[in-house]
Design a protein around this motif. Sequence first.
Motif, mmCIF file in Angstrom:
data_model
loop_
_atom_site.group_PDB
_atom_site.id
_atom_site.type_symbol
_atom_site.label_atom_id
_atom_site.label_comp_id
_atom_site.label_asym_id
_atom_site.label_seq_id
_atom_site.Cartn_x
_atom_site.Cartn_y
_atom_site.Cartn_z
ATOM 1 N N ALA A 32 0.828 -1.206 0.000
ATOM 2 C CA ALA A 32 0.000 0.000 0.000
ATOM 3 C C ALA A 32 0.863 1.256 0.000
ATOM 4 O O ALA A 32 0.559 2.231 -0.687
ATOM 5 C CB ALA A 32 -0.930 0.000 1.211
ATOM 6 N N VAL A 33 1.960 1.209 0.765
ATOM 7 C CA VAL A 33 2.884 2.344 0.784
ATOM 8 C C VAL A 33 3.425 2.593 -0.617
ATOM 9 O O VAL A 33 3.439 3.729 -1.107
ATOM 10 C CB VAL A 33 4.044 2.097 1.771
ATOM 11 C CG1 VAL A 33 5.128 3.173 1.598
ATOM 12 C CG2 VAL A 33 3.533 2.075 3.199
ATOM 13 N N TRP A 34 3.858 1.541 -1.292
ATOM 14 C CA TRP A 34 4.414 1.672 -2.633
ATOM 15 C C TRP A 34 3.392 2.266 -3.602
ATOM 16 O O TRP A 34 3.705 3.151 -4.404
ATOM 17 C CB TRP A 34 4.869 0.291 -3.124
ATOM 18 C CG TRP A 34 5.347 0.309 -4.545
ATOM 19 C CD1 TRP A 34 6.566 0.715 -5.004
ATOM 20 C CD2 TRP A 34 4.602 -0.069 -5.700
ATOM 21 N NE1 TRP A 34 6.635 0.609 -6.375
ATOM 22 C CE2 TRP A 34 5.445 0.129 -6.829
ATOM 23 C CE3 TRP A 34 3.306 -0.568 -5.902
ATOM 24 C CZ2 TRP A 34 5.021 -0.153 -8.130
ATOM 25 C CZ3 TRP A 34 2.888 -0.844 -7.194
ATOM 26 C CH2 TRP A 34 3.740 -0.634 -8.282
ATOM 27 N N LYS A 35 2.145 1.820 -3.519
ATOM 28 C CA LYS A 35 1.096 2.332 -4.411
ATOM 29 C C LYS A 35 0.835 3.812 -4.160
ATOM 30 O O LYS A 35 0.667 4.602 -5.098
ATOM 31 C CB LYS A 35 -0.199 1.534 -4.223
ATOM 32 C CG LYS A 35 -0.137 0.125 -4.797
ATOM 33 C CD LYS A 35 -1.457 -0.605 -4.602
ATOM 34 C CE LYS A 35 -1.405 -1.995 -5.217
ATOM 35 N NZ LYS A 35 -2.689 -2.733 -5.002
ATOM 36 N N HIS A 36 0.816 4.209 -2.880
ATOM 37 C CA HIS A 36 0.565 5.621 -2.575
ATOM 38 C C HIS A 36 1.762 6.493 -2.974
ATOM 39 O O HIS A 36 1.574 7.638 -3.408
ATOM 40 C CB HIS A 36 0.249 5.792 -1.090
ATOM 41 C CG HIS A 36 -1.122 5.328 -0.712
ATOM 42 N ND1 HIS A 36 -2.255 5.892 -1.249
ATOM 43 C CD2 HIS A 36 -1.543 4.366 0.160
ATOM 44 C CE1 HIS A 36 -3.332 5.290 -0.738
ATOM 45 N NE2 HIS A 36 -2.921 4.361 0.124
#
Length: 326
Positions: A32-36
């Motif tokens: 999720a961090v990578w996507k954001h």
Amino acid sequence: MRSAILEVLKHNSGQYVSGEDISHTLKVSRTAVWKHIRGLKEDGYDIEAHPRLGYALRHNTDRLLPAEIKAQLTSRILGREIHYFSETDSTNNEAKKLAADGCPEGTVVVAEAQVSGRGRLARGWFSPYGKGIWLSVVLRPPFSPMEAAKCTLMAAVAVNRAINAVTGAGCGIKWPNDILCNGRKVVGILTEMSAEMDAINHIIIGMGINVNIEPFDFPAELAATATSLAIASGHQVSRLKLLTTILAELENVYIPVKTSGFGSVLEDWKSQSITLGQLVDVRGFDRSFTGVAINIDVDGALLIETAQGLERVLAGDVSIRPAAPN
């Protein structure tokens, strides 16, 4: 979540933060961090990713991103909804589409560059990437369509106040829609309206503000007549600071106008005018003449004393005669 990740990166001031640390701090998965992070980069943030060190937010170059604007915003109505474009034909065109679709009053459209920016009388407006504020604001005022033209004077008062507060450049207002510094144009304002016979649907106030344009940036045809706030003040100007100050000043002027009319705006305009008291040339649609600009009336029309008598100008091109040499 995206804004929370951005705050973590800002808090670490350009230093790397591992995806694992962000994941632990915000209690989300590393995926999720990578996507954001990817979303923030698409939004225009300069984030450097390192396979072992994590993520670091680099210098933001003063881009007019919605999250950055809202972080400094003090106005309550203007800017509560912001539409950002890296490039568009015209922010006024974008604002008109949004207004027709029912966007709320105070909606702001801002772009880093315009490819078809325009001013009054179908003139183009030079709008280079990242060096100005190309801005439109949607208003839905309760007053008569006959009063809409005075919104240009209202915007000029607010923008000039903001410029002088932020930069100290000492600019003034030229009737009806320009702001000049040292005799050269630094701001143009274009007001457009959608209305019925007795009611306004919406008003779009478009503002083109030359902020950090260098002398060599201007095309040859503008070199002698245009300037920027950086040139006039002698230093680079924060576009974010100026933009949020403009929105605050415009709101401070607009809210009283909605309830009490334009009286105070017209007096403020007179006090900031560089047109009144000057010898001017007027080119109208069907005739031209010269005279001294002596006042504006309750409708915002320019009153000019000529050899033949008093002329009242509501539309046309007004240029200030250069002072005679001593």
